[in-house]
Design a protein around this motif. Structure first.
Motif, PDB file in Angstrom:
ATOM      1  N   MET A 174       0.837  -1.199   0.000  1.00  0.00           N
ATOM      2  CA  MET A 174       0.000   0.000   0.000  1.00  0.00           C
ATOM      3  C   MET A 174       0.872   1.250   0.000  1.00  0.00           C
ATOM      4  SD  MET A 174      -3.292   0.750   0.067  1.00  0.00           S
ATOM      5  CE  MET A 174      -4.364   2.155   0.395  1.00  0.00           C
ATOM      6  N   GLY A 175       1.960   1.219   0.770  1.00  0.00           N
ATOM      7  CA  GLY A 175       2.868   2.367   0.820  1.00  0.00           C
ATOM      8  C   GLY A 175       3.557   2.610  -0.504  1.00  0.00           C
ATOM      9  N   ALA A 176       3.948   1.532  -1.193  1.00  0.00           N
ATOM     10  CA  ALA A 176       4.592   1.687  -2.497  1.00  0.00           C
ATOM     11  C   ALA A 176       3.625   2.261  -3.525  1.00  0.00           C
ATOM     12  CB  ALA A 176       5.127   0.342  -2.966  1.00  0.00           C
ATOM     13  N   PHE A 177       2.381   1.772  -3.496  1.00  0.00           N
ATOM     14  CA  PHE A 177       1.381   2.261  -4.440  1.00  0.00           C
ATOM     15  C   PHE A 177       1.097   3.752  -4.224  1.00  0.00           C
ATOM     16  CE2 PHE A 177      -3.208   3.113  -5.102  1.00  0.00           C
ATOM     17  CZ  PHE A 177      -3.227   3.035  -6.489  1.00  0.00           C
ATOM     18  N   VAL A 178       0.868   4.135  -2.985  1.00  0.00           N
ATOM     19  CA  VAL A 178       0.582   5.540  -2.691  1.00  0.00           C
ATOM     20  C   VAL A 178       1.813   6.392  -2.935  1.00  0.00           C
ATOM     21  CG1 VAL A 178      -0.151   7.161  -0.909  1.00  0.00           C
ATOM     22  CG2 VAL A 178      -1.222   4.913  -1.061  1.00  0.00           C
ATOM     23  N   GLY A 179       3.002   5.826  -2.686  1.00  0.00           N
ATOM     24  CA  GLY A 179       4.226   6.565  -2.964  1.00  0.00           C
ATOM     25  C   GLY A 179       4.354   6.931  -4.431  1.00  0.00           C
ATOM     26  N   VAL A 180       3.948   6.021  -5.304  1.00  0.00           N
ATOM     27  CA  VAL A 180       3.966   6.316  -6.740  1.00  0.00           C
ATOM     28  C   VAL A 180       2.970   7.429  -7.057  1.00  0.00           C
ATOM     29  CG1 VAL A 180       3.457   5.391  -9.023  1.00  0.00           C
ATOM     30  CG2 VAL A 180       4.767   4.022  -7.394  1.00  0.00           C
ATOM     31  N   LEU A 181       1.783   7.366  -6.457  1.00  0.00           N
ATOM     32  CA  LEU A 181       0.803   8.433  -6.664  1.00  0.00           C
ATOM     33  C   LEU A 181       1.359   9.780  -6.204  1.00  0.00           C
ATOM     34  CD1 LEU A 181      -2.566   6.807  -5.484  1.00  0.00           C
ATOM     35  CD2 LEU A 181      -1.736   7.123  -7.821  1.00  0.00           C
ATOM     36  N   MET A 182       2.079   9.754  -5.098  1.00  0.00           N
ATOM     37  CA  MET A 182       2.663  10.995  -4.586  1.00  0.00           C
ATOM     38  C   MET A 182       3.706  11.551  -5.553  1.00  0.00           C
ATOM     39  SD  MET A 182       4.409  11.565  -0.862  1.00  0.00           S
ATOM     40  CE  MET A 182       4.618  13.209  -0.183  1.00  0.00           C
ATOM     41  N   LEU A 183       4.527  10.682  -6.111  1.00  0.00           N
ATOM     42  CA  LEU A 183       5.533  11.124  -7.077  1.00  0.00           C
ATOM     43  C   LEU A 183       4.877  11.681  -8.340  1.00  0.00           C
ATOM     44  CD1 LEU A 183       8.200   8.295  -6.754  1.00  0.00           C
ATOM     45  CD2 LEU A 183       8.409  10.663  -5.983  1.00  0.00           C
ATOM     46  N   VAL A 184       3.801  11.067  -8.775  1.00  0.00           N
ATOM     47  CA  VAL A 184       3.061  11.596  -9.925  1.00  0.00           C
ATOM     48  C   VAL A 184       2.521  12.983  -9.608  1.00  0.00           C
ATOM     49  CG1 VAL A 184       1.010  11.285 -11.363  1.00  0.00           C
ATOM     50  CG2 VAL A 184       2.473   9.333 -10.857  1.00  0.00           C
ATOM     51  N   GLY A 185       2.007  13.151  -8.386  1.00  0.00           N
ATOM     52  CA  GLY A 185       1.513  14.455  -7.971  1.00  0.00           C
ATOM     53  C   GLY A 185       2.602  15.505  -7.942  1.00  0.00           C
ATOM     54  N   LEU A 229      -1.625  14.944  -1.682  1.00  0.00           N
ATOM     55  CA  LEU A 229      -2.487  14.719  -0.524  1.00  0.00           C
ATOM     56  C   LEU A 229      -2.675  13.231  -0.245  1.00  0.00           C
ATOM     57  CD1 LEU A 229      -5.304  17.415  -0.822  1.00  0.00           C
ATOM     58  CD2 LEU A 229      -3.355  17.370   0.745  1.00  0.00           C
ATOM     59  N   ALA A 230      -2.659  12.402  -1.292  1.00  0.00           N
ATOM     60  CA  ALA A 230      -2.764  10.955  -1.080  1.00  0.00           C
ATOM     61  C   ALA A 230      -1.588  10.447  -0.254  1.00  0.00           C
ATOM     62  CB  ALA A 230      -2.823  10.233  -2.427  1.00  0.00           C
ATOM     63  N   GLY A 231      -0.386  10.992  -0.516  1.00  0.00           N
ATOM     64  CA  GLY A 231       0.784  10.564   0.233  1.00  0.00           C
ATOM     65  C   GLY A 231       0.687  10.893   1.710  1.00  0.00           C
ATOM     66  N   VAL A 232       0.347  12.135   2.031  1.00  0.00           N
ATOM     67  CA  VAL A 232       0.274  12.512   3.446  1.00  0.00           C
ATOM     68  C   VAL A 232      -0.941  11.864   4.111  1.00  0.00           C
ATOM     69  CG1 VAL A 232       1.561  14.643   3.141  1.00  0.00           C
ATOM     70  CG2 VAL A 232      -0.913  14.678   2.853  1.00  0.00           C
ATOM     71  N   ALA A 233      -2.039  11.658   3.367  1.00  0.00           N
ATOM     72  CA  ALA A 233      -3.209  10.991   3.935  1.00  0.00           C
ATOM     73  C   ALA A 233      -2.893   9.538   4.279  1.00  0.00           C
ATOM     74  CB  ALA A 233      -4.390  11.070   2.970  1.00  0.00           C
TER      75      ALA A 233
END
Length: 489
Positions: A166-177, A213-217
Motif C-alpha cells: 500500500m505504501g509503495a502504491f501511494v508513494g507512486v501516486l505521490m511522485l506523480v503528484g 495529498l494521497a501521500g500525506v493521507a
C-alpha cells in the motif's frame, strides 16, 4: 540560536534533528559492542537522545520562524510542536516496546528504526519543498515496514506486506503528484509554488494536489487510503501498533497543514472542501467500522482512523483562521499521549486480544481499568482531558473558518464514538465477560518478537498506561487555561 554555517546555513538550527540522528548512529554502534543481555544500554542512549532533542526543540520554540537550507526546511511553531511530541513519543514507545523486545538479538536495531522513523515524521512536518516531502515520506515509511513485521510470525509478515504494498502504491501516486506540480509551476519550493500555482493549469493542479495529498493521507491513516491501518495494527505487536498509529500520523497531519497553509492556499480549486470531505469520511467510517470490533487492536485501529478526521478539520482551515496553529498543537499533543496510553493498556495484557478476554484478565488488576477508562474517554473528548481541549480548539477553528457543517458532523461522530468505547469499558468494569469468548483473536497468546523471552513484563506498560492517563488530565487542564487565555486576548 547561533551556530556554525555551512554554505550560509546555520547547522545548529537543526539541532533537535541532529540529536536524534546521533542517537540512532550512536545506538547502532553501541549495540554492536554490547552483549545481548545488556542491550538496555542502547535503550538508555536512545532515550537520552530523545529527551535532549525535545529540550532543544522547546528552547527553539521561543525564536522567530525561519527557513533554512534554501527554504527547504521550515522551523516554526508547527515544526517545534512536532519535534517535541515526536521526540517524547519515541522515548516513551521505546520503553513500551522494551517489555516485549528485551533479549531479542535485534533489540538495538528496533530502537534505531524507531528513531529514524521519528526523524522522518519530523521531516514531513518541516518540509518546505516537495522533494524534501518525498524524502520525509520515505524515511517515515521504510523503517516502519521493518517494525511492523518485527515479530517475524505469520501475522507480522502479512501486516508488513500489506503495509509495504500500500505504501509503495501511494508513494507512486505521490511522485506523480509532485511531477504534475513541477510541470505546472516549474519549481518544488513551497514559497515559489504559492506564487505560481494560482495561474497554473487546472488539470495539472488537480492531479498534483490529489497525488500529494494521497501521500500525506496515507501516512496519517485517512480515508480512502486507510485500509492498511486495521490489518497492520492487529498484525503487529501492541507497542509497534502504538508507534505506527502515532508517530507518522503526527508528521503527516502537520505536513498536510503546511500544504494547505502555503502552496495550496490560493489555488483556484477548493482544496479546503476536499480536505473537509476527507475529514468527515474518516471520522464517520472509522467510527462505523469500530462499532462491531471485538479485537481490541482493531478497535483502536479504527479509532485512530476516526481521530484523523478531527485532525484534518484544522488542516482544512489552515489558511482561513489564526486559531488553526494553536488548535493543531493542542490536539497533536493530546492525541499522542492518549493513544499511546490506550495501546499501553493492551500491551499490559498481551495475551488478551478481545474485549472479553481483556476484561477477564484484569479482574485482579482493577487499576488497569481506571487507566484505560481515562484514556478511552480521553479519545472521546471528555473533559478535562487533553483531547477535549484539542477538540474544543479544533471545532472553534473550523467554525471560524466557515466550516460549520463539518463541526456538526464532528459533534455527532464524537457522541457516536462513545458507544464503542463503552463496549470495552463496561465489561472491564464488571470484571466478567459479557458473552462467551468466541471472537477473532481469542487464544492467540502474547505477541512478542521472535527470539524474545516468552514472558513479557507487565510493569512497564502498566506504568506507562497510568502515566499517560495522568498526563492527559494534566495536559488538558494546563492547555485549557492556555486556550482560554489565548481566546480572550
Amino acid at each position: 540560536m547561533t551556530g556554525m554555517s555551512v554554505g550560509g546555513e546555520r547547522v545548529l538550527a537543526l539541532l533537535p534533528e541532529l540529536l536524534l540522528l546521533l542517537g540512532a548512529v550512536g545506538g547502532l554502534l553501541l549495540g554492536l559492542w554490547t552483549p545481548q543481555h545488556r542491550q538496555w544500554r542502547v535503550r538508555l542512549l536512545v532515550t537520552a537522545a530523545c529527551l535532549a532533542s525535545a529540550i532543544a526543540a522547546a528552547v527553539a520554540l521561543s525564536e522567530p520562524a525561519e527557513r533554512v537550507f534554501e527554504g527547504t526546511w521550515v522551523i516554526d511553531t508547527t515544526t517545534g510542536v512536532v519535534r517535541i511530541v515526536v521526540a517524547l513519543g519515541v522515548a516513551v514507545l521505546v520503553w513500551l516496546a522494551s517489555a516485549s523486545l528485551a533479549g531479542h538479538p535485534r533489540e538495538t536495531e528496533a530502537y534505531v528504526l524507531m528513531l529514524l522513523g521519528g526523524l522522518g515524521s519530523i521531516a514531513l512536518a518541516a518540509s518546505g519543498d516537495l522533494l524534501l516531502l518525498v524524502a520525509g515520506y520515505l524515511l517515515a515509511s521504510v523503517p516502519l515496514y521493518a517494525l511492523a513485521g518485527f515479530a517475524k510470525d505469520s501475522a507480522g509478515v502479512e501486516a508488513t506486506m500489506k503495509y509495504y504494498l500500500m505504501g509503495a502504491f501511494v508513494g507512486v501516486l505521490m511522485l506523480v503528484g509532485v511531477a504534475a506540480l513541477v510541470l505546472a509551476a516549474g519549481t518544488t519550493s513551497y514559497f515559489d509554488l504559492a506564487a505560481q500555482l494560482p495561474d497554473a493549469s487546472p488539470a495539472l493542479l488537480a492531479v498534483g494536489i490529489l497525488g500529494v495529498l494521497a501521500g500525506v493521507a496515507f501516512k496519517a491513516g485517512a480515508v480512502p487510503v486507510h485500509f492498511w491501518v486495521p490489518d497492520v495494527t492487529a498484525g503487529t505487536t501492541p507497542p509497534m501498533a502504538a508507534y505506527l498509529t502515532t508517530i507518522p500520523k503526527i508528521g503527516a497531519v502537520a505536513a498536510a497543514f503546511r500544504l494547505l497553509a502555503e502552496p495550496f492556499a490560493d489555488v483556484p480549486l477548493d482544496v479546503p472542501l476536499l480536505v473537509a470531505v476527507i475529514a468527515a469520511a474518516s471520522m464517520t467510517l472509522g467510527n462505523l467500522a469500530a462499532f462491531n470490533q471485538t479485537d481490541v487492536l482493531r478497535l483502536l485501529a479504527y479509532s485512530t482512523v476516526s481521530q484523523v478526521g478531527y485532525l484534518f478539520m484544522v488542516v482544512a482551515v489552515a489558511a482561513r483562521t489564526d486559531l488553526a496553529v494553536p488548535a493543531l498543537a493542542i490536539y497533536l499533543a493530546g492525541y499522542a499521549v492518549t493513544n499511546i496510553g490506550a495501546f499501553a493498556a493492551v500491551a499490559a495484557v498481551p495475551a488478551a486480544r478481545t474485549i472479553n478476554d481483556w476484561a477477564t484478565a484484569v479482574g485482579r488488576h482493577r487499576w488497569l481499568v481506571v487507566g484505560l477508562v481515562v484514556c478511552l474517554l480521553g479519545l472521546v473528548g471528555t473533559p478535562p482531558t487533553a483531547v477535549f481541549v484539542g477538540k474544543l480548539a479544533v471545532f472553534t477553528a473550523a467554525w471560524d473558518g466557515a466550516l460549520a457543517w463539518l463541526v456538526v458532523v464532528a459533534a455527532i461522530n464524537t457522541v457516536a464514538s462513545l458507544f464503542y468505547y463503552l463496549r470495552w469499558i463496561a465489561p472491564a468494569f464488571a470484571g466478567v465477560p459479557a458473552a462467551p469468548s468466541m471472537q477473532e483473536g481469542a487464544g492467540r497468546g502474547p505477541r512478542t518478537a521472535a527470539g524474545t523471552a516468552q514472558r513479557t513484563r507487565r510493569g512497564v506498560p502498566t506504568g506507562l498506561l497510568h502515566g499517560a492517563a495522568v498526563m492527559s488530565l494534566l495536559l488538558g487542564l494546563g492547555s485549557g487555561w492556555w486556550l482560554a487565555f489565548a481566546l480572550s486576548t
